[in-house]
Scaffold this motif. Structure first.
Motif, short mmCIF file in Angstrom:
data_model
loop_
_atom_site.label_atom_id
_atom_site.label_comp_id
_atom_site.label_asym_id
_atom_site.label_seq_id
_atom_site.Cartn_x
_atom_site.Cartn_y
_atom_site.Cartn_z
N THR A 15 26.30 -7.62 36.76
CA THR A 15 25.71 -8.92 36.44
C THR A 15 24.62 -9.33 37.42
N VAL A 18 21.33 -9.75 35.77
CA VAL A 18 21.34 -10.96 34.96
C VAL A 18 21.12 -12.18 35.84
N GLU A 111 22.02 -10.77 27.08
CA GLU A 111 22.23 -10.07 28.35
C GLU A 111 23.71 -9.78 28.59
N THR A 112 24.58 -10.73 28.22
CA THR A 112 26.01 -10.51 28.36
C THR A 112 26.48 -9.37 27.45
N VAL A 115 25.58 -6.13 29.12
CA VAL A 115 26.49 -5.79 30.22
C VAL A 115 27.83 -5.31 29.68
N VAL A 131 32.83 -11.52 32.76
CA VAL A 131 31.39 -11.28 32.63
C VAL A 131 30.70 -12.51 32.05
N ASN A 135 27.83 -14.81 34.09
CA ASN A 135 26.49 -15.00 33.55
C ASN A 135 26.23 -16.47 33.21
#
Length: 235
Positions: A15, A18, A111-112, A115, A131, A135
């Motif tokens: 992360t 991110v 983005e999550t 990941v 996660v 984020n």
């Protein structure tokens, strides 16, 4: 050979890219919201309760123009409709806990998702809430910093619009490192090139649709990260 334990810093390292994108982008949002005349607490509340990234940026001029809330809600729904499609691939990886499951659905972002899909399939369910929370926290932290800056100083924002593009480039590299599969990258590049020829004004939406179609038609292949580590150690 015994199975190695999951390294406690792996989620933080995943992360970190991110964070480098969300904190400055969240700060830009908070700064613009305050500069447009909005209350700082409303900017922070929107990052906590809406958490929609691009839709929050879109919301600033719409609120400044006095548009009705219904118009903003409809625009946000259309903009974030893509989450429904790629979120379907995570249905089988949702946490067992009800609150974690609903929070994961709420906090899923581009983005999550990147990941989570870089993690081994068997780790996604138990790591999803963590996660998502990390984020989400980066975005809220950025918003708070932006609100504080917007209330105190006037600064230029030139160049910060490239942060999101750089973030996606880093996430694409992390995806390739996790899966060792370059075909999705070539598919996305080809889809965007075709979309630019077909309808340049809607190139992104068309490219996403073409990429989803290609992903649906492609035979499933197990990612490299899901191989048995005992077998991988003998490669």
């Amino acid at each position: 050979m015994p199975r190695q334990p999951h390294h406690p810093l792996s989620i933080s390292s995943l992360t970190a890219p991110v964070a480098m994108g969300y904190i400055p982008l969240g700060a830009v949002f908070g700064f613009l919201f305050v500069q447009a005349g909005g209350s700082g607490w409303l900017a922070i509340a929107s990052s906590l309760l809406i958490y929609a990234g691009a839709a929050q940026f879109m919301m600033v001029p719409m609120l400044a123009a006095g548009l009705p809330v219904s118009a903003i809600v409809l625009a946000t729904l259309v903009l974030n409709l893509r989450h429904v499609f790629y979120g379907l691939s995570l249905l089988s990886h949702l946490p067992a806990s009800r609150w974690q499951r609903w929070y994961g659905i709420f906090a899923l972002t581009d983005e999550t998702y990147s990941v989570l899909t870089a993690l081994p399939a068997q780790a996604r369910s138990r790591r999803m809430a963590l996660v998502c929370a990390l984020n989400h926290g980066w975005w809220v932290l950025g918003t708070v910093l932006g609100v504080m800056l917007g209330a105190q100083v006037q600064i230029g924002l030139t160049g910060l619009d490239f942060v999101l593009a750089a973030l996606f480039a880093v996430l694409a590299v992390e995806q390739w490192r996790a899966r060792r599969d370059t075909l999705p990258i070539w598919i996305s590049l080809a889809a965007y090139a075709i979309a630019l020829v077909i309808l340049p004004a809607q190139a992104l939406a068309i490219a996403i649709a073409l990429s989803l179609l290609a992903a649906a038609l492609r035979p499933a292949t197990p990612p490299a990260s899901t191989r048995d580590p005992d077998a991988a150690s003998h490669d």
